[in-house]
Design an enzyme around this catalytic site. Structure first.
Site, short mmCIF file in Angstrom:
data_model
loop_
_atom_site.label_atom_id
_atom_site.label_comp_id
_atom_site.label_asym_id
_atom_site.label_seq_id
_atom_site.Cartn_x
_atom_site.Cartn_y
_atom_site.Cartn_z
N HIS A 48 -1.66 6.41 7.97
CA HIS A 48 -0.78 7.39 7.32
C HIS A 48 -1.52 8.70 7.07
O HIS A 48 -0.96 9.79 7.27
CB HIS A 48 -0.27 6.85 5.98
N GLN A 79 2.89 9.88 1.87
CA GLN A 79 4.21 9.23 1.81
C GLN A 79 5.01 9.70 0.59
O GLN A 79 6.21 9.46 0.53
CB GLN A 79 4.06 7.71 1.77
N GLY A 81 0.84 -1.18 0.00
CA GLY A 81 0.00 0.00 0.00
C GLY A 81 0.88 1.23 0.00
O GLY A 81 2.09 1.14 0.29
N CYS A 102 7.10 -0.71 6.58
CA CYS A 102 6.57 0.48 5.91
C CYS A 102 7.65 1.05 5.01
O CYS A 102 8.81 1.14 5.42
CB CYS A 102 6.16 1.51 6.97
N LEU A 103 7.25 1.46 3.81
CA LEU A 103 8.24 2.03 2.88
C LEU A 103 8.83 3.32 3.44
O LEU A 103 9.92 3.72 3.04
CB LEU A 103 7.59 2.29 1.52
N HIS A 154 -3.21 0.30 8.42
CA HIS A 154 -1.88 0.89 8.26
C HIS A 154 -1.93 2.08 7.30
O HIS A 154 -1.39 3.16 7.61
CB HIS A 154 -0.91 -0.19 7.76
N GLU A 155 -2.58 1.89 6.14
CA GLU A 155 -2.60 2.97 5.13
C GLU A 155 -3.43 4.16 5.61
O GLU A 155 -3.05 5.31 5.42
CB GLU A 155 -3.12 2.46 3.79
NI NI Z 1 3.43 2.56 5.58
#
Ligand code: NI
Length: 190
Positions: A147, A54, A49, A101-102, A143-144
């Site tokens: 953000h 981000q 995701g 997480c990226l 999670h998304e």
């Molecule tokens: Ni993330």
């Protein structure tokens, strides 16, 4: 299409509460191109995701797509989904989810997540979306959407002893978590 730069932990944009967008903004060529780039960037980085903030755009848009993901080999596949102005309703039991997480390079940790999520919002065309997801997929959605509220998974980690680099995750935690992940999928579905 363009691969966008991904903000990493410490950049203030990840801590901003992203703003809602209007249907007119969503319909614009600029926004549609941005959504293509968001998906392209997520795929390029093997993410499950990616949220707009981000990639330095603090608006309430995120993408989710799990397809035989090498970063998360235990995650059930889930079709490409774009959520615009999503609102989550969480319910049910909580389970322990090993997350990465990226925007948090080379770190994973256990975050408790609700096993059941209902999400309402729009798709990329501005049509209403009303989805229910469970288990590991529900974890990805939480999670998304976190953000978009300026939160990262580290904020949800209750036992910091679970934090691990990716290499040590694979070395010490992956096989145990694969068993737990199977049990989560069997219990809650996706
Ligand atoms: Ni993330």
């Amino acid at each position: 299409m363009t691969i966008l730069k991904i903000a990493t932990i410490g950049h203030p944009v990840l801590r901003e509460v992203a703003r809602e967008i209007t249907r007119e903004e969503l319909a614009s060529d600029d926004m549609q191109r941005f959504i293509d780039d968001l998906v392209e960037t997520m795929v390029d980085a093997n993410g499950a995701g990616l949220a707009a903030n981000q990639v330095y755009r603090p608006i309430r848009v995120c993408a989710i797509w799990v397809k035989d993901n090498p970063r998360y080999p235990y995650k059930p596949n889930y079709p490409l989904t774009i959520l615009v102005n999503p609102k989550l309703e969480t319910s049910g039991e909580m389970f322990d989810n090993y997350e990465g997480c990226l925007s948090v390079p080379n770190l994973r940790g256990v975050a408790p997540r609700f096993a059941h999520v209902r999400v309402r919002g729009w798709d990329r065309r501005g049509d209403d979306v009303d989805l229910e997801v469970k288990g590991l997929t529900a974890g990805t959605f939480q999670h998304e959407c976190d953000h978009l509220d300026g939160k990262v998974f580290l904020d949800r980690v209750t036992d910091t002893r679970t934090l691990t680099t990716w290499a040590d995750f694979e070395r010490y935690h992956l096989s145990g978590f694969i068993d737990r992940a199977r049990a989560i999928v069997a219990k809650y579905g996706s």
